[in-house]
Design an enzyme around this catalytic site. Structure first.
Site, PDB file in Angstrom:
ATOM      1  N   ASP A   1      -8.045  22.705  -9.214  1.00 39.26           N
ATOM      2  CA  ASP A   1      -7.558  21.276 -10.599  1.00 39.26           C
ATOM      3  C   ASP A   1      -7.383  21.821 -11.727  1.00 39.26           C
ATOM      4  O   ASP A   1      -6.988  22.841 -12.298  1.00 39.26           O
ATOM      5  CB  ASP A   1      -9.444  21.039 -10.753  1.00 39.26           C
ATOM      6  CG  ASP A   1      -9.506  19.653 -12.061  1.00 39.26           C
ATOM      7  OD1 ASP A   1      -8.405  19.795 -12.425  1.00 39.26           O
ATOM      8  OD2 ASP A   1     -11.101  19.335 -11.821  1.00 39.26           O
TER       9      ASP A   1
ATOM     10  N   ARG B   1       1.214  -1.173  -0.139  1.00 38.07           N
ATOM     11  CA  ARG B   1       0.410  -0.263   0.190  1.00 38.07           C
ATOM     12  C   ARG B   1       0.454   1.197  -0.362  1.00 38.07           C
ATOM     13  O   ARG B   1       0.519   2.441  -0.119  1.00 38.07           O
ATOM     14  CB  ARG B   1      -1.160  -0.511   1.268  1.00 38.07           C
ATOM     15  CG  ARG B   1      -2.064   1.218   1.042  1.00 38.07           C
ATOM     16  CD  ARG B   1      -3.719   0.906   2.240  1.00 38.07           C
ATOM     17  NE  ARG B   1      -3.163   0.124   3.409  1.00 38.07           N
ATOM     18  CZ  ARG B   1      -2.765   0.232   4.602  1.00 38.07           C
ATOM     19  NH1 ARG B   1      -3.728  -1.152   3.727  1.00 38.07           N
ATOM     20  NH2 ARG B   1      -2.316  -0.145   5.661  1.00 38.07           N
TER      21      ARG B   1
ATOM     22  N   TYR C   1     -15.988  21.138 -11.932  1.00 32.30           N
ATOM     23  CA  TYR C   1     -16.265  20.018 -13.055  1.00 32.30           C
ATOM     24  C   TYR C   1     -17.226  19.408 -12.248  1.00 32.30           C
ATOM     25  O   TYR C   1     -16.703  19.432 -10.766  1.00 32.30           O
ATOM     26  CB  TYR C   1     -14.723  19.063 -13.061  1.00 32.30           C
ATOM     27  CG  TYR C   1     -14.595  17.850 -13.372  1.00 32.30           C
ATOM     28  CD1 TYR C   1     -14.989  17.231 -14.771  1.00 32.30           C
ATOM     29  CD2 TYR C   1     -14.718  16.656 -12.026  1.00 32.30           C
ATOM     30  CE1 TYR C   1     -15.521  16.289 -14.979  1.00 32.30           C
ATOM     31  CE2 TYR C   1     -14.929  15.914 -12.971  1.00 32.30           C
ATOM     32  CZ  TYR C   1     -14.930  15.217 -14.525  1.00 32.30           C
ATOM     33  OH  TYR C   1     -14.910  13.910 -14.567  1.00 32.30           O
TER      34      TYR C   1
ATOM     35  N   LYS D   1      -5.942  12.459 -18.243  1.00 31.09           N
ATOM     36  CA  LYS D   1      -6.214  13.114 -19.211  1.00 31.09           C
ATOM     37  C   LYS D   1      -4.909  13.027 -20.439  1.00 31.09           C
ATOM     38  O   LYS D   1      -4.272  12.086 -20.597  1.00 31.09           O
ATOM     39  CB  LYS D   1      -6.374  14.272 -19.171  1.00 31.09           C
ATOM     40  CG  LYS D   1      -7.999  14.801 -18.194  1.00 31.09           C
ATOM     41  CD  LYS D   1      -9.433  14.128 -19.674  1.00 31.09           C
ATOM     42  CE  LYS D   1     -10.855  13.941 -18.415  1.00 31.09           C
ATOM     43  NZ  LYS D   1     -10.965  14.761 -17.752  1.00 31.09           N
TER      44      LYS D   1
HETATM   45  C1  LIG Z   1     -11.592  14.365 -16.393  1.00 34.43           C
HETATM   46  C2  LIG Z   1     -11.603  15.645 -15.336  1.00 34.43           C
HETATM   47  C3  LIG Z   1     -11.781  15.167 -13.434  1.00 34.43           C
HETATM   48  C4  LIG Z   1     -11.283  13.680 -13.038  1.00 34.43           C
HETATM   49  O1  LIG Z   1     -10.821  13.081 -13.489  1.00 34.43           O
HETATM   50  P1  LIG Z   1     -11.243  11.362 -14.035  1.00 34.43           P
HETATM   51  O2  LIG Z   1     -10.112  10.655 -13.692  1.00 34.43           O
HETATM   52  O3  LIG Z   1     -11.523  11.011 -14.792  1.00 34.43           O
HETATM   53  O4  LIG Z   1     -11.670  10.759 -12.394  1.00 34.43           O
HETATM   54  C5  LIG Z   1     -11.643  16.123 -13.202  1.00 34.43           C
HETATM   55  N1  LIG Z   1     -11.443  17.613 -13.855  1.00 34.43           N
HETATM   56  C6  LIG Z   1     -11.060  18.279 -14.427  1.00 34.43           C
HETATM   57  C7  LIG Z   1     -11.109  19.116 -14.785  1.00 34.43           C
HETATM   58  C8  LIG Z   1     -11.118  16.553 -15.771  1.00 34.43           C
HETATM   59  O5  LIG Z   1     -11.490  17.636 -16.884  1.00 34.43           O
END
Ligand SMILES: *Cc1c(COP(=O)(O)O)cnc(C)c1O
Length: 379
Positions: A175, A50, A103, A200
């Site tokens: 974010d 972990r 988001y 992403k």
């Molecule tokens: C896709 C996304 C997330 C979440 O990411 P996941 O890996 O799909 O959980 C958070 N913030 C933004 C701006 C995103 O585009």
């Protein structure tokens, strides 16, 4: 050395036997020579999986290099990374300021889970800048940012907000998925915790989910502890893929961003488009702020169709061939997403001339992508 070089050469020392890439270690149990060694490992050896098996360490090193961070915590998804950053940042009950453009799954977390921590979410205009001060009270414990908003692309004045937050010892979380940590460094602009969905651009191939939180100083210690105490773990196989993705990140981001900006420019002149929401366009209301904060653009932007409603907007998306219909972005392949069904606004009502459609441009030839968009708009 320049960042492109550092992204290639950092985090490779642990690779064995001349291998260019990291070795993958899969383990829950890690055997010790003796009970004494198990409970008090010499040389900081891991005693249980972990704690993160390689190449999680190398991945953390490369991300720390990218953000010039003291620590980068990994989380099983981008959403989990934003949640981790919020949990690390919130140390007392009170109020959290959340941008209205946030988001949607993060909004859902704020609405359902923050109150359980004794924190009330208060939504604010993402374009508030220094005017956010009017919403700050003695109870404010956290300011959340997302810049630009990932559907509607408002750019936030990060430095103005963090200077107000720092004066009052309010924690800040951003974010930072759009910049991928490459186009901007929020930690340099005074943000305490920079979360990113590695799903992403860092992953870049639409085949995994992961997230990271980068921080410096006390916040770095806080997020390291929070990830450990909450039992977060990511698969070493997924770490390998993200690490591999990071080696080509700047190149892919450059191509994806250039494709997106070229399409955005052409769309601006199309009679069926009312507005293109792309901060690198001179016509974008936050363009000056964008130029100050970002060194370039990602390939994710939206358009507002002119007098064409959500249903017809969806029909246009359905008639694209090269753009897949799906959530997410930052992969090698282009995507389209009609957005009206997931727009939620409580601080500033959403007003538009027609349907909102988001594009994520992949690495295809831009003329092929344009031909596809043209035929869909004509149809
Ligand atoms: C896709 C996304 C997330 C979440 O990411 P996941 O890996 O799909 O959980 C958070 N913030 C933004 C701006 C995103 O585009």
């Amino acid at each position: 050395m320049k960042r492109e070089t550092r992204l290639i050469h950092t985090g490779r020392a642990a690779a064995q036997s001349g291998l260019v890439n990291a070795a993958i270690a899969r383990a829950s149990t890690i055997l010790a020579e003796s009970t004494a060694e198990l409970y008090a490992p010499s040389d900081g050896r891991k005693t249980y999986g972990r704690g993160g098996m390689e190449p999680a360490g190398q991945l953390g090193q490369v991300l720390a290099e990218l953000y010039q961070a003291d620590h980068v915590a990994l989380a099983p998804s981008g959403l989990a990374s934003v949640v981790l950053a919020i949990r690390a940042a919130v140390i007392a009950p009170g109020e959290a300021l959340v941008p209205d453009s946030v988001y949607k799954p993060v909004r859902a977390f704020c609405d359902a889970e923050l109150p359980r921590l004794g924190v009330t979410p208060i939504y604010y205009d993402p374009r508030a800048g220094a005017d956010i001060e009017a919403l700050v009270t003695d109870r404010t414990v956290l300011i959340l940012l997302e810049s630009p908003g990932s559907l509607t692309f408002e750019v936030q004045d990060i430095a103005a907000i963090t200077s107000i937050a720092r004066e009052r010892s309010i924690a800040t979380v951003i974010d930072d998925t759009w910049s991928a940590g490459v186009l901007m460094n929020p930690l340099d602009l005074g943000v305490d915790y920079a979360a990113q969905s590695l799903t992403k651009y860092a992953g870049g191939h639409s085949d995994l989910l992961m997230g990271s939180v980068a921080a410096r100083g006390g916040a770095a210690k806080q997020v390291e502890a929070c990830a450990r105490l909450n039992g977060l773990h990511v698969s070493p196989d997924d770490c390998f893929l993200v690490l591999r993705g990071l080696r080509t990140l700047t190149l892919r981001l450059e191509r994806s961003g250039a494709n997106g900006l070229e399409l955005a420019r052409r769309l601006e002149d199309h009679p069926k488009i009312a507005r293109v929401l792309h901060p690198a366009l001179e016509s974008h209301p936050d363009h000056e702020l964008y130029k100050r904060q970002f060194s370039g653009c990602a390939g994710c932007f939206s358009v507002i169709l002119d007098g064409i409603g959500p249903r017809e907007g969806e029909a246009i998306a359905d008639s694209l061939h090269l753009f897949g219909i799906g959530f997410s972005w930052g992969g090698f392949e282009s995507l389209v997403l009609p957005c009206d069904r997931q727009l939620v606004r409580t601080a500033v009502p959403w007003q538009a001339e027609g349907a909102l459609v988001r594009f994520s441009t992949g690495l295809e030839a831009v003329d092929d992508l344009w031909a596809d968009i043209e035929q869909a708009l004509d149809a």
